[in-house]
Scaffold this motif. Sequence first.
Motif, mmCIF file in Angstrom:
data_model
loop_
_atom_site.group_PDB
_atom_site.id
_atom_site.type_symbol
_atom_site.label_atom_id
_atom_site.label_comp_id
_atom_site.label_asym_id
_atom_site.label_seq_id
_atom_site.Cartn_x
_atom_site.Cartn_y
_atom_site.Cartn_z
ATOM 1 N N HIS A 124 0.818 -1.223 0.000
ATOM 2 C CA HIS A 124 0.000 0.000 0.000
ATOM 3 C C HIS A 124 0.850 1.270 0.000
ATOM 4 C CE1 HIS A 124 -3.313 -2.586 0.118
ATOM 5 N NE2 HIS A 124 -2.967 -3.114 1.273
ATOM 6 N N SER A 125 2.070 1.159 0.534
ATOM 7 C CA SER A 125 2.983 2.307 0.478
ATOM 8 C C SER A 125 4.347 1.827 0.929
ATOM 9 C CB SER A 125 2.511 3.435 1.401
ATOM 10 O OG SER A 125 2.617 2.992 2.734
ATOM 11 N N LEU A 126 5.330 2.681 0.728
ATOM 12 C CA LEU A 126 6.691 2.367 1.175
ATOM 13 C C LEU A 126 7.266 3.600 1.870
ATOM 14 C CD1 LEU A 126 6.906 1.225 -2.298
ATOM 15 C CD2 LEU A 126 8.071 -0.340 -0.763
ATOM 16 N N VAL A 127 8.130 3.338 2.834
ATOM 17 C CA VAL A 127 8.837 4.438 3.500
ATOM 18 C C VAL A 127 10.297 4.333 3.078
ATOM 19 C CG1 VAL A 127 9.607 5.337 5.728
ATOM 20 C CG2 VAL A 127 7.271 4.456 5.473
ATOM 21 N N ARG A 128 10.841 5.438 2.580
ATOM 22 C CA ARG A 128 12.263 5.451 2.202
ATOM 23 C C ARG A 128 13.081 5.944 3.376
ATOM 24 N NH1 ARG A 128 14.581 8.558 -0.985
ATOM 25 N NH2 ARG A 128 12.997 10.150 -1.258
ATOM 26 N N LEU A 129 14.090 5.166 3.749
ATOM 27 C CA LEU A 129 14.934 5.538 4.887
ATOM 28 C C LEU A 129 16.253 6.138 4.397
ATOM 29 C CD1 LEU A 129 14.251 2.358 7.056
ATOM 30 C CD2 LEU A 129 13.151 4.597 7.233
ATOM 31 N N THR A 130 16.899 6.872 5.257
ATOM 32 C CA THR A 130 18.111 7.599 4.832
ATOM 33 C C THR A 130 19.272 6.659 4.498
ATOM 34 O OG1 THR A 130 18.544 7.913 7.172
ATOM 35 C CG2 THR A 130 17.667 9.811 5.981
ATOM 36 N N ASP A 131 19.209 5.393 4.919
ATOM 37 C CA ASP A 131 20.301 4.468 4.564
ATOM 38 C C ASP A 131 20.038 3.769 3.236
ATOM 39 O OD1 ASP A 131 18.344 2.656 5.157
ATOM 40 O OD2 ASP A 131 19.485 1.559 6.671
ATOM 41 N N GLY A 132 19.040 4.244 2.488
ATOM 42 C CA GLY A 132 18.796 3.694 1.152
ATOM 43 C C GLY A 132 17.849 2.506 1.136
ATOM 44 N N THR A 133 17.328 2.099 2.296
ATOM 45 C CA THR A 133 16.415 0.956 2.333
ATOM 46 C C THR A 133 14.964 1.426 2.379
ATOM 47 O OG1 THR A 133 16.506 0.863 4.746
ATOM 48 C CG2 THR A 133 18.120 -0.483 3.523
ATOM 49 N N LEU A 134 14.054 0.442 2.206
ATOM 50 C CA LEU A 134 12.617 0.744 2.184
ATOM 51 C C LEU A 134 11.881 -0.091 3.229
ATOM 52 C CD1 LEU A 134 12.062 0.399 -1.678
ATOM 53 C CD2 LEU A 134 11.866 2.545 -0.417
ATOM 54 N N LEU A 135 10.847 0.485 3.801
ATOM 55 C CA LEU A 135 9.908 -0.295 4.619
ATOM 56 C C LEU A 135 8.608 -0.379 3.828
ATOM 57 C CD1 LEU A 135 10.100 1.410 8.140
ATOM 58 C CD2 LEU A 135 11.157 -0.742 7.463
ATOM 59 N N ALA A 136 7.983 -1.552 3.822
ATOM 60 C CA ALA A 136 6.717 -1.691 3.085
ATOM 61 C C ALA A 136 5.646 -2.259 4.003
ATOM 62 C CB ALA A 136 6.910 -2.615 1.897
ATOM 63 N N HIS A 137 4.390 -1.974 3.684
ATOM 64 C CA HIS A 137 3.272 -2.572 4.404
ATOM 65 C C HIS A 137 2.427 -3.305 3.374
ATOM 66 C CE1 HIS A 137 -0.717 -2.319 6.563
ATOM 67 N NE2 HIS A 137 0.035 -3.038 7.351
#
Length: 399
Positions: free
Chosen positions: A254-267
């Motif tokens: 449904h969305s992703l969060v971009r983190l400052t270390d270049g990785t993503l969180l997804a739900h």
Amino acid sequence: MGGRVTPSGTPPSVRKRVAVLGSTGSIGRNVLAVAAAHPDAFEIVSLSAFRNVDLLAEQAARFGVGKVAVGEGTPQGSFPDGVEIGRGRASLEALASDPGVDLVVNALVGAAGLAPTLAAVEAGRTLALANKESLVMAGELVSRAAESSGAALVPIDSEHSSLFRCLKGVPRSELAGVVLTASGGPLRDLPTSEIASAGVEAVLDHPTWDMGEKVTVDSATLVNKAMEVVEARWLFDLPFERIEVVLHRESIVHSLVRLTDGTLLAHLGLPDMKVPIQYAMFHPDPPGGIFEDCRPGALGSLHFEPVDFGRYPCYDLVLDAARQGGTSPVIAATADEVAVAAFVDGRIRFGEIADVIAGALAAVAAGDAPDVDAVLAAEETAREAAGQIVGRLSGALSQ
Ligand SMILES: NC(=O)c1ccc[n+]([C@@H]2O[C@H](COP(=O)([O-])OP(=O)(O)OC[C@H]3O[C@@H](n4cnc5c(N)ncnc54)[C@H](OP(=O)(O)O)[C@@H]3O)[C@@H](O)[C@H]2O)c1
């Protein structure tokens, strides 16, 4: 809530008392389904509809509510004895700010949702918000009012609900940005040359979500996604440059969060609006479990592609207006509402929705939006201008 005691010493209702504005719509009916699945958690105290008084009366009887609101001039329905019936905008505002309510769900569609959103946040109520138009038209006013009253604003839109969840525990210093997923809407595979003349039936046939008419047409034009970018801007206090959109046909992420270390969180979750609705209704408590577990093996393959924004001229119109600020997004959102209604009624062609939005933005001078009166005045002017453009286009269509 359970152990709380009021100052008078009376134990409060253990159940959350809920006002459902727009209870006859797609989101509203899902809200009532969630409430019915959790009879120990929620007491529905008030409901509203615009024209559909028959369904509203049935809902009022089923949930034993004491108050309802309907549109001005809507015919008298057969409501159970003793139900208080209000009419028009003032009655929606009264339900939204009712001190006997713990949670207001705003499931109204279009500009009609703005005044009740403001009434709820000004009164310090917890607001579960589906009506994205409130934040598009007056995101700054709503955010300011919530900040000063301490009202909690909990999103129902699936993308924002998932961001709300993913962002828990992410320090601001680690947040690079957010990515909203877009299904591409009902016309995503239609050749570009055929989009402008797409028919109502094809446009209302969404591939992954079952929703109300306006939001389904807005998905086909991508106005919905532009509005969601604006919604994210205000809900999460992010500049536009840090909000991206990616095409994801399956509507599982449904969305992703971009983190400052270049990785993503997804739900991830199945496309069922009852999931984010339930989450918002239980907030800040953990949601109840009425859904089957989402098993990775059952989700199939997931794909992400860049959006071809050239297929969706309305997207830039709405987003540019939002970036401009003041009353520009009010004009764009109102013109879109007028244009979508005209398209669904067969008065204009699908491709002319963009012409109505662009025409209204050109015809109405934008200004500052320091208060709700300025917003409502701009809405009225834009509605009139958009109506005139629709009149001209529909005259040409019928010749
Ligand atoms: N549907 C979804 O799955 C979905 C998903 C994400 C976000 N949203 C957002 O949620 C909101 C509601 O969408 P929806 O699809 O549930 O809409 P909908 O099915 O069209 O329902 C809208 C509700 O608002 C009432 N209403 C319509 N015009 C009104 C007016 N002028 N004054 C007062 N009440 C009015 C309708 O009453 P009547 O039934 O009497 O007309 C109905 O109860 C929209 O902002 C949409 O973008 C929807």
